[in-house]
Write a protein that holds these residues in place. Structure first.
Motif, PDB file in Angstrom:
ATOM      1  N   PHE A   4       0.807  -1.211   0.000  1.00  0.00           N
ATOM      2  CA  PHE A   4       0.000   0.000   0.000  1.00  0.00           C
ATOM      3  C   PHE A   4       0.847   1.271   0.000  1.00  0.00           C
ATOM      4  CE2 PHE A   4      -3.306  -2.949   1.438  1.00  0.00           C
ATOM      5  CZ  PHE A   4      -4.270  -2.630   0.492  1.00  0.00           C
ATOM      6  N   SER A   5       1.998   1.246   0.626  1.00  0.00           N
ATOM      7  CA  SER A   5       2.843   2.440   0.615  1.00  0.00           C
ATOM      8  C   SER A   5       3.452   2.660  -0.764  1.00  0.00           C
ATOM      9  CB  SER A   5       3.938   2.335   1.674  1.00  0.00           C
ATOM     10  OG  SER A   5       4.856   1.317   1.340  1.00  0.00           O
ATOM     11  N   LEU A   6       3.838   1.605  -1.457  1.00  0.00           N
ATOM     12  CA  LEU A   6       4.419   1.758  -2.787  1.00  0.00           C
ATOM     13  C   LEU A   6       3.363   2.107  -3.827  1.00  0.00           C
ATOM     14  CD1 LEU A   6       7.072  -1.091  -2.862  1.00  0.00           C
ATOM     15  CD2 LEU A   6       7.428   1.353  -2.553  1.00  0.00           C
ATOM     16  N   SER A   7       2.138   1.656  -3.663  1.00  0.00           N
ATOM     17  CA  SER A   7       1.089   2.022  -4.609  1.00  0.00           C
ATOM     18  C   SER A   7       0.725   3.495  -4.451  1.00  0.00           C
ATOM     19  CB  SER A   7      -0.147   1.144  -4.418  1.00  0.00           C
ATOM     20  OG  SER A   7      -0.732   1.386  -3.152  1.00  0.00           O
ATOM     21  N   GLY A   8       0.849   4.052  -3.257  1.00  0.00           N
ATOM     22  CA  GLY A   8       0.592   5.468  -3.039  1.00  0.00           C
ATOM     23  C   GLY A   8       1.680   6.351  -3.625  1.00  0.00           C
ATOM     24  N   VAL A   9       2.906   5.851  -3.679  1.00  0.00           N
ATOM     25  CA  VAL A   9       4.021   6.632  -4.219  1.00  0.00           C
ATOM     26  C   VAL A   9       3.846   6.836  -5.710  1.00  0.00           C
ATOM     27  CG1 VAL A   9       6.502   6.564  -4.691  1.00  0.00           C
ATOM     28  CG2 VAL A   9       5.652   5.985  -2.436  1.00  0.00           C
ATOM     29  N   SER A  10       3.426   5.810  -6.422  1.00  0.00           N
ATOM     30  CA  SER A  10       3.280   5.941  -7.868  1.00  0.00           C
ATOM     31  C   SER A  10       2.165   6.919  -8.230  1.00  0.00           C
ATOM     32  CB  SER A  10       3.008   4.577  -8.498  1.00  0.00           C
ATOM     33  OG  SER A  10       1.780   4.054  -8.014  1.00  0.00           O
ATOM     34  N   GLU A  11       1.129   7.003  -7.414  1.00  0.00           N
ATOM     35  CA  GLU A  11       0.051   7.952  -7.678  1.00  0.00           C
ATOM     36  C   GLU A  11       0.505   9.384  -7.405  1.00  0.00           C
ATOM     37  OE1 GLU A  11      -3.161   6.738  -5.230  1.00  0.00           O
ATOM     38  OE2 GLU A  11      -3.520   4.877  -6.335  1.00  0.00           O
ATOM     39  N   LYS A  12       1.303   9.589  -6.349  1.00  0.00           N
ATOM     40  CA  LYS A  12       1.757  10.922  -5.995  1.00  0.00           C
ATOM     41  C   LYS A  12       2.830  11.430  -6.955  1.00  0.00           C
ATOM     42  CE  LYS A  12       0.884  10.264  -1.086  1.00  0.00           C
ATOM     43  NZ  LYS A  12       1.510  10.107   0.234  1.00  0.00           N
ATOM     44  N   ALA A  13       3.591  10.532  -7.563  1.00  0.00           N
ATOM     45  CA  ALA A  13       4.689  10.942  -8.436  1.00  0.00           C
ATOM     46  C   ALA A  13       4.173  11.583  -9.718  1.00  0.00           C
ATOM     47  CB  ALA A  13       5.570   9.739  -8.774  1.00  0.00           C
ATOM     48  N   GLY A  14       3.004  11.197 -10.182  1.00  0.00           N
ATOM     49  CA  GLY A  14       2.465  11.740 -11.418  1.00  0.00           C
ATOM     50  C   GLY A  14       1.853  13.115 -11.251  1.00  0.00           C
ATOM     51  N   LYS A  15       1.508  13.483 -10.030  1.00  0.00           N
ATOM     52  CA  LYS A  15       0.862  14.770  -9.789  1.00  0.00           C
ATOM     53  C   LYS A  15       1.906  15.869  -9.649  1.00  0.00           C
ATOM     54  CE  LYS A  15      -2.990  12.699  -7.277  1.00  0.00           C
ATOM     55  NZ  LYS A  15      -3.668  12.635  -5.989  1.00  0.00           N
ATOM     56  N   THR A  16       1.639  17.014 -10.268  1.00  0.00           N
ATOM     57  CA  THR A  16       2.513  18.170 -10.091  1.00  0.00           C
ATOM     58  C   THR A  16       1.657  19.337  -9.638  1.00  0.00           C
ATOM     59  OG1 THR A  16       2.241  18.821 -12.393  1.00  0.00           O
ATOM     60  CG2 THR A  16       4.139  17.444 -11.877  1.00  0.00           C
ATOM     61  N   THR A  17       2.269  20.227  -8.915  1.00  0.00           N
ATOM     62  CA  THR A  17       1.546  21.399  -8.449  1.00  0.00           C
ATOM     63  C   THR A  17       1.975  22.608  -9.249  1.00  0.00           C
ATOM     64  OG1 THR A  17       3.207  21.848  -6.777  1.00  0.00           O
ATOM     65  CG2 THR A  17       1.344  20.474  -6.101  1.00  0.00           C
ATOM     66  N   LYS A  18       1.180  23.646  -9.218  1.00  0.00           N
ATOM     67  CA  LYS A  18       1.492  24.861  -9.960  1.00  0.00           C
ATOM     68  C   LYS A  18       2.702  25.572  -9.376  1.00  0.00           C
ATOM     69  CE  LYS A  18      -3.285  25.634 -11.318  1.00  0.00           C
ATOM     70  NZ  LYS A  18      -4.452  26.533 -11.209  1.00  0.00           N
ATOM     71  N   GLY A  19       2.932  25.446  -8.107  1.00  0.00           N
ATOM     72  CA  GLY A  19       4.029  26.132  -7.446  1.00  0.00           C
ATOM     73  C   GLY A  19       5.396  25.564  -7.796  1.00  0.00           C
ATOM     74  N   ASP A  20       5.453  24.344  -8.289  1.00  0.00           N
ATOM     75  CA  ASP A  20       6.734  23.740  -8.614  1.00  0.00           C
ATOM     76  C   ASP A  20       7.428  24.450  -9.768  1.00  0.00           C
ATOM     77  OD1 ASP A  20       6.371  21.935  -6.630  1.00  0.00           O
ATOM     78  OD2 ASP A  20       5.711  20.308  -7.938  1.00  0.00           O
ATOM     79  N   SER A  21       6.691  24.910 -10.752  1.00  0.00           N
ATOM     80  CA  SER A  21       7.316  25.534 -11.908  1.00  0.00           C
ATOM     81  C   SER A  21       7.800  26.953 -11.599  1.00  0.00           C
ATOM     82  CB  SER A  21       6.332  25.572 -13.078  1.00  0.00           C
ATOM     83  OG  SER A  21       5.206  26.348 -12.721  1.00  0.00           O
ATOM     84  N   ASN A  22       7.247  27.587 -10.577  1.00  0.00           N
ATOM     85  CA  ASN A  22       7.619  28.953 -10.234  1.00  0.00           C
ATOM     86  C   ASN A  22       8.650  29.023  -9.118  1.00  0.00           C
ATOM     87  OD1 ASN A  22       5.801  29.901 -12.120  1.00  0.00           O
ATOM     88  ND2 ASN A  22       4.130  30.032 -10.645  1.00  0.00           N
ATOM     89  N   ALA A  23       9.207  27.902  -8.743  1.00  0.00           N
ATOM     90  CA  ALA A  23      10.163  27.881  -7.634  1.00  0.00           C
ATOM     91  C   ALA A  23      11.464  28.550  -8.065  1.00  0.00           C
ATOM     92  CB  ALA A  23      10.437  26.442  -7.206  1.00  0.00           C
ATOM     93  N   THR A  24      12.022  29.371  -7.180  1.00  0.00           N
ATOM     94  CA  THR A  24      13.283  30.036  -7.465  1.00  0.00           C
ATOM     95  C   THR A  24      14.404  29.323  -6.728  1.00  0.00           C
ATOM     96  OG1 THR A  24      12.973  31.550  -5.620  1.00  0.00           O
ATOM     97  CG2 THR A  24      12.154  32.268  -7.765  1.00  0.00           C
ATOM     98  N   ASP A  25      15.593  29.458  -7.271  1.00  0.00           N
ATOM     99  CA  ASP A  25      16.751  28.854  -6.624  1.00  0.00           C
ATOM    100  C   ASP A  25      17.128  29.658  -5.389  1.00  0.00           C
ATOM    101  OD1 ASP A  25      16.870  26.955  -8.586  1.00  0.00           O
ATOM    102  OD2 ASP A  25      18.325  28.060  -9.802  1.00  0.00           O
ATOM    103  N   SER A  26      17.426  28.959  -4.323  1.00  0.00           N
ATOM    104  CA  SER A  26      17.825  29.648  -3.109  1.00  0.00           C
ATOM    105  C   SER A  26      19.332  29.865  -3.135  1.00  0.00           C
ATOM    106  CB  SER A  26      17.431  28.845  -1.879  1.00  0.00           C
ATOM    107  OG  SER A  26      18.068  27.591  -1.919  1.00  0.00           O
TER     108      SER A  26
END
Length: 59
Positions: A21-43
């Motif tokens: 069940f933990s590995l099946s949840g990882v594959s579902e979460k890996a495909g999802k992206t959020t809008k904030g990821d593309s706007n992230a700036t380098d620290s």
């Protein structure tokens, strides 16, 4: 000896159950992206000078 193997197989079965069940949840979460990821700036990384000046002069 039978008690040992019974407990061992129960623990292995529970481990396999949770891993499935933990590995099946990882594959579902890996495909999802959020809008904030593309706007992230380098620290910026600043070096930390932990060595005292007296030590630097001695070396």
């Amino acid at each position: 000896m039978m008690t040992f193997f019974t407990i061992l197989f129960i623990l292995i079965g529970a481990n396999a159950f949770f891993m499935f069940f933990s590995l099946s949840g990882v594959s579902e979460k890996a495909g999802k992206t959020t809008k904030g990821d593309s706007n992230a700036t380098d620290s910026k990384i600043y070096p930390i000078d932990l060595v005292s000046s007296k030590y630097k002069k001695a070396v």
